[in-house]
Design an enzyme around this catalytic site. Structure first.
Site, mmCIF file in Angstrom:
data_model
loop_
_atom_site.group_PDB
_atom_site.id
_atom_site.type_symbol
_atom_site.label_atom_id
_atom_site.label_comp_id
_atom_site.label_asym_id
_atom_site.label_seq_id
_atom_site.Cartn_x
_atom_site.Cartn_y
_atom_site.Cartn_z
ATOM 1 C CD1 TRP A 101 -2.372 -2.109 1.564
ATOM 2 C CD2 TRP A 101 -3.097 -0.869 -0.148
ATOM 3 N NE1 TRP A 101 -3.455 -2.743 1.009
ATOM 4 C CE2 TRP A 101 -3.919 -2.003 -0.037
ATOM 5 C CE3 TRP A 101 -3.348 0.052 -1.166
ATOM 6 C CZ2 TRP A 101 -4.990 -2.243 -0.899
ATOM 7 C CZ3 TRP A 101 -4.413 -0.187 -2.024
ATOM 8 C CH2 TRP A 101 -5.219 -1.323 -1.883
ATOM 9 C CG ASP A 176 -3.514 4.044 3.764
ATOM 10 O OD1 ASP A 176 -4.584 3.856 4.380
ATOM 11 O OD2 ASP A 176 -3.236 3.502 2.674
ATOM 12 C CE LYS A 200 -9.752 -2.391 2.836
ATOM 13 N NZ LYS A 200 -8.502 -1.730 2.602
HETATM 14 C C1 LIG Z 1 -7.937 -1.220 1.196
HETATM 15 C C2 LIG Z 1 -6.829 -0.255 1.348
HETATM 16 C C3 LIG Z 1 -6.679 0.839 0.478
HETATM 17 C C4 LIG Z 1 -7.519 1.007 -0.769
HETATM 18 O O1 LIG Z 1 -8.750 1.462 -0.564
HETATM 19 P P1 LIG Z 1 -9.760 1.677 -1.798
HETATM 20 O O2 LIG Z 1 -11.004 2.000 -1.070
HETATM 21 O O3 LIG Z 1 -9.830 0.393 -2.579
HETATM 22 O O4 LIG Z 1 -9.252 2.794 -2.610
HETATM 23 C C5 LIG Z 1 -5.664 1.721 0.706
HETATM 24 N N1 LIG Z 1 -4.820 1.559 1.731
HETATM 25 C C6 LIG Z 1 -4.918 0.515 2.588
HETATM 26 C C7 LIG Z 1 -3.947 0.376 3.708
HETATM 27 C C8 LIG Z 1 -5.927 -0.419 2.415
HETATM 28 O O5 LIG Z 1 -6.036 -1.461 3.262
#
Ligand SMILES: *Cc1c(COP(=O)(O)O)cnc(C)c1O
Length: 369
Positions: A101, A176, A200
């Site tokens: 990521w 993030d 998530k």
């Molecule tokens: C799932 C995830 C994303 C991506 O999210 P989207 O909603 O598909 O754009 C970005 N960063 C992390 C750490 C993730 O787990």
């Protein structure tokens, strides 16, 4: 109804109480005669839902008053562009790359930032460790430092956020936190901006949460779309354009569920942290003690949320996965880039689900010993 346990990395399991409440209110929210999806975002009903959700989140995550909470769309991936469009000031940005990521975020930032500097990377370990902050080469005058505080695919989690000031950088830290938001408290004294998709740990896909320190607003590049300019979004209380109303409502129900959770004398996110530690510890202890399964991540970097694991004999992967489904254990397959299996143990996963997975793994181990 006895539902199976869902170990998906995302979109992921939602607390059953939240789904039941949403089902009960689907046709008529609180006597309004409307379902939430049918409401104007400017009507008093939805404004009440929005204000409650924001206040509950601020309380749960102990967000200080000099931070703004934004409810946006676009997901984590859009934020990979929106962050540099707002914060890079056409200067250097620093990246700490610890998995898929953060690597993806770095690649996207290269489109917008004048220069992208990799301050540290654990790629040489195959993303099984965290680089020691003492070894990071942070740039002088960087506009921000980006890291992914929980790498969903590689199963790596910062146990503690770095103190950039102590490392000689005065840049704000961008995290993030998509895949561990609300699983543990956040030390906001070390953070300038945090972003995450809701799917998530907070609710359905389509809602993106941004928590941003006020002094970082108002520095967007001219090319930044108005709907993605954090200052515009903040000034309009996340209603510059139609916000993801259903996602905000569902996240709001999840926040209320979180506030009701208790462990001993702590509640909310602190209670979730106790549970999440216990669930992850139980699972790692089992994997480490087994002859058949393996986790490759350094113990001080292991995620409490996403646990990749492998069969020592990978030819049995398909048999393992189909047996798991038969035992009511869903979506245990690992990410295609890593292979093997992955157990995501978000807030909605009870310890009973972890025990059920371990019981199946023990049975599978005995059958294949
Ligand atoms: C799932 C995830 C994303 C991506 O999210 P989207 O909603 O598909 O754009 C970005 N960063 C992390 C750490 C993730 O787990």
């Amino acid at each position: 109804m006895n539902r199976p346990y869902n170990f998906s990395a995302g979109p992921a399991a939602i607390p059953e109480e939240v789904l039941e409440r949403a089902a009960a209110e689907m046709l008529d929210w609180h006597g309004s005669g409307m379902g939430v999806m049918e409401m104007s975002h400017r009507g008093k009903e939805f404004i009440a839902i929005y204000e409650q959700a924001e206040a509950d989140l601020r309380e749960l995550l102990a967000v200080p008053s000099h931070f703004r909470i934004l409810f946006m769309q676009g997901g984590g991936l859009a934020e990979n562009a929106i962050v540099p469009l707002n914060l890079s000031r056409a200067a250097t940005v620093d990246f700490v790359v610890t998995g898929a990521w953060s690597a993806k975020s770095r690649k996207e930032a290269q489109k917008y930032a004048a220069e992208v500097h990799t301050a540290a990377s654990s790629e040489d370990t195959g993303f099984t460790a965290l680089p020691d902050p003492a070894t990071w080469s942070l740039s002088r005058g960087a506009s921000y430092v980006h890291l992914c505080s929980n790498e969903t695919i590689h199963g790596i989690e910062f146990q503690e956020l770095p103190d950039l000031a102590a490392l000689g950088s005065d840049a704000p830290l961008v995290i993030d936190f998509s895949s561990h938001v609300a699983s543990r408290p956040v030390d906001w004294s070390r953070v300038g901006l945090a972003f995450g998709g809701a799917q998530k740990n907070l609710g359905p896909a389509g809602l993106t949460l941004v928590v941003v320190r006020e002094d970082l607003l108002g520095h967007a590049l001219p090319a930044c779309p108005s709907a993605f300019d954090y200052k515009t979004v903040a000034d309009n209380h996340s209603m510059f354009n139609t916000p993801p109303t259903w996602g905000i409502y569902m996240a709001g129900l999840t926040f209320q569920w979180l506030k009701r959770q208790r462990e001993g004398d702590v509640t909310g996110v602190a209670a979730m942290e106790i549970r999440n530690r216990a669930k992850a510890q139980r699972f790692y202890d089992y994997v480490d003690g087994s002859q058949l399964y393996l986790n490759k991540v350094a113990p001080n970097a292991r995620s409490r949320m996403n646990i990749p694991f492998f069969l020592r004999d990978e030819s049995r992967n398909d048999a393992f996965l189909s047996g798991a489904r038969e035992h009511g254990l869903l979506q245990v397959k690992g990410h295609k880039s890593v292979g093997g299996m992955r157990a995501s143990l978000y807030n909605a996963m009870p310890m009973a689900g972890v025990e059920a997975l371990i019981a199946y793994m023990q049975e599978f181990e005995q059958r294949h010993a």
